[in-house]
Design a protein around this motif. Sequence first.
Motif, PDB file in Angstrom:
ATOM      1  N   UNK A  85      -0.836  -6.348   0.574  1.00 44.59           N
ATOM      2  CA  UNK A  85      -0.818  -7.876   0.482  1.00 44.59           C
ATOM      3  C   UNK A  85      -0.401  -8.190  -0.770  1.00 44.59           C
ATOM      4  N   UNK A  86       0.637  -9.096  -1.102  1.00 46.31           N
ATOM      5  CA  UNK A  86       1.242  -9.668  -1.963  1.00 46.31           C
ATOM      6  C   UNK A  86       0.796 -11.131  -2.228  1.00 46.31           C
ATOM      7  N   UNK A  87       0.121 -11.518  -3.558  1.00 46.29           N
ATOM      8  CA  UNK A  87      -0.322 -12.696  -3.702  1.00 46.29           C
ATOM      9  C   UNK A  87       0.479 -13.754  -4.447  1.00 46.29           C
ATOM     10  N   UNK A  88       0.385 -14.933  -4.357  1.00 46.02           N
ATOM     11  CA  UNK A  88       1.336 -15.970  -5.007  1.00 46.02           C
ATOM     12  C   UNK A  88       1.293 -15.429  -6.423  1.00 46.02           C
ATOM     13  N   UNK A  89       0.310 -15.144  -7.137  1.00 48.91           N
ATOM     14  CA  UNK A  89       0.323 -14.900  -8.701  1.00 48.91           C
ATOM     15  C   UNK A  89       0.803 -13.636  -9.068  1.00 48.91           C
ATOM     16  N   UNK A  90       1.365 -12.948  -8.218  1.00 50.61           N
ATOM     17  CA  UNK A  90       2.124 -11.637  -8.440  1.00 50.61           C
ATOM     18  C   UNK A  90       1.134 -10.412  -8.325  1.00 50.61           C
ATOM     19  N   UNK A  91      -0.042 -10.498  -8.086  1.00 49.69           N
ATOM     20  CA  UNK A  91      -0.814  -9.418  -7.865  1.00 49.69           C
ATOM     21  C   UNK A  91      -0.862  -8.879  -6.616  1.00 49.69           C
ATOM     22  N   UNK A  92      -1.453  -7.478  -6.286  1.00 48.36           N
ATOM     23  CA  UNK A  92      -1.451  -7.116  -4.809  1.00 48.36           C
ATOM     24  C   UNK A  92      -2.602  -6.405  -4.677  1.00 48.36           C
ATOM     25  N   UNK A  93      -2.930  -6.101  -3.278  1.00 48.42           N
ATOM     26  CA  UNK A  93      -3.889  -5.301  -2.850  1.00 48.42           C
ATOM     27  C   UNK A  93      -3.706  -4.647  -1.502  1.00 48.42           C
ATOM     28  N   UNK A  94      -4.089  -3.461  -1.385  1.00 43.88           N
ATOM     29  CA  UNK A  94      -3.711  -2.385  -0.481  1.00 43.88           C
ATOM     30  C   UNK A  94      -5.128  -2.173   0.393  1.00 43.88           C
ATOM     31  N   UNK A  95      -4.820  -2.437   1.896  1.00 46.86           N
ATOM     32  CA  UNK A  95      -5.707  -1.915   2.947  1.00 46.86           C
ATOM     33  C   UNK A  95      -5.319  -0.760   3.437  1.00 46.86           C
ATOM     34  N   UNK A  96      -5.940   0.593   3.103  1.00 45.57           N
ATOM     35  CA  UNK A  96      -5.355   1.676   3.501  1.00 45.57           C
ATOM     36  C   UNK A  96      -5.704   2.254   4.502  1.00 45.57           C
ATOM     37  N   UNK A  97      -4.811   3.251   5.208  1.00 40.88           N
ATOM     38  CA  UNK A  97      -5.360   4.239   6.341  1.00 40.88           C
ATOM     39  C   UNK A  97      -5.967   3.612   7.499  1.00 40.88           C
ATOM     40  N   UNK A  98      -5.225   2.595   8.199  1.00 43.34           N
ATOM     41  CA  UNK A  98      -5.941   2.032   9.193  1.00 43.34           C
ATOM     42  C   UNK A  98      -5.309   3.014  10.591  1.00 43.34           C
ATOM     43  N   UNK A  99      -6.383   3.030  11.094  1.00 44.25           N
ATOM     44  CA  UNK A  99      -6.249   3.677  12.552  1.00 44.25           C
ATOM     45  C   UNK A  99      -5.603   2.700  13.601  1.00 44.25           C
ATOM     46  N   UNK A 100      -4.535   3.466  14.129  1.00 44.58           N
ATOM     47  CA  UNK A 100      -3.986   2.602  15.296  1.00 44.58           C
ATOM     48  C   UNK A 100      -4.035   3.430  16.497  1.00 44.58           C
ATOM     49  N   UNK A 101      -4.123   2.778  17.763  1.00 49.21           N
ATOM     50  CA  UNK A 101      -4.423   3.593  18.874  1.00 49.21           C
ATOM     51  C   UNK A 101      -3.129   3.733  19.721  1.00 49.21           C
ATOM     52  N   UNK A 102      -3.124   4.813  20.404  1.00 46.39           N
ATOM     53  CA  UNK A 102      -1.805   4.992  21.134  1.00 46.39           C
ATOM     54  C   UNK A 102      -1.465   3.869  22.323  1.00 46.39           C
TER      55      UNK A 102
END
Length: 218
Positions: free
Chosen positions: A131-148
């Motif tokens: 996620x990139x925010x308007x103020x220039x900062x970022x955040x990461x949501x890691x390692x999401x499980x994705x089904x077949x």
Amino acid sequence: MPEFKPITRKPGEIIRSEDWNKIQEDIRADLVRVEKSIVDLRGQLESMVESVTLVNIDSPVGRSYPLNEIVPGETIGYGTKVMGLISRQWLCDPQGSTVEICRYGVTDFIDVFAFWAGAEKGNAKLVDINLEYVDGSTATIPALFIHDCTKLAPKGKDNPYVEYLLSPNERAWYKYEVRNPNPDKEVRHISFIKTKPDSSPRIGNVLNAKSRIKPLPR
């Protein structure tokens, strides 16, 4: 409306203490009712949610394919042009050097967002979300499980999907909901990153964003 009923007197008349006390009690009761109504109204406003669905989203990275087109390296497509609101699928560009599947522009405040995904060689933790925010900062949501996506997979307990769609040939799309770790920051971009080289995750060209309605500053 307040239920207060005034007790009137002519000029010079003396008001009894009983009447005066009743006036004060009635005023107090009305003030309590008004205060409770304000608290209830504030609670209703704070619980209201705005929901926006973006369709046919474009991305400056990745490559999109129609649902009825066979993706390079795969042997079968979805056998239909549209599934729900999904009309195209985004995958990593096979000729590119990036592992970014797609990047969606949003520019809004978001509490929770939902996206559609699936993967050949799925049922594993395959995707990070940046996620990139308007103020220039970022955040990461890691390692999401994705089904077949080649067939309907059990929901499971690791990143369970909230909804699914099946194509005529029984290939699947799964809808996932993710909470923004910084809901008070305005989101500019949502990027989906492939984390496992031998997998083939894809993201649908639909995004749903939900946010609490916030009162304007005084």
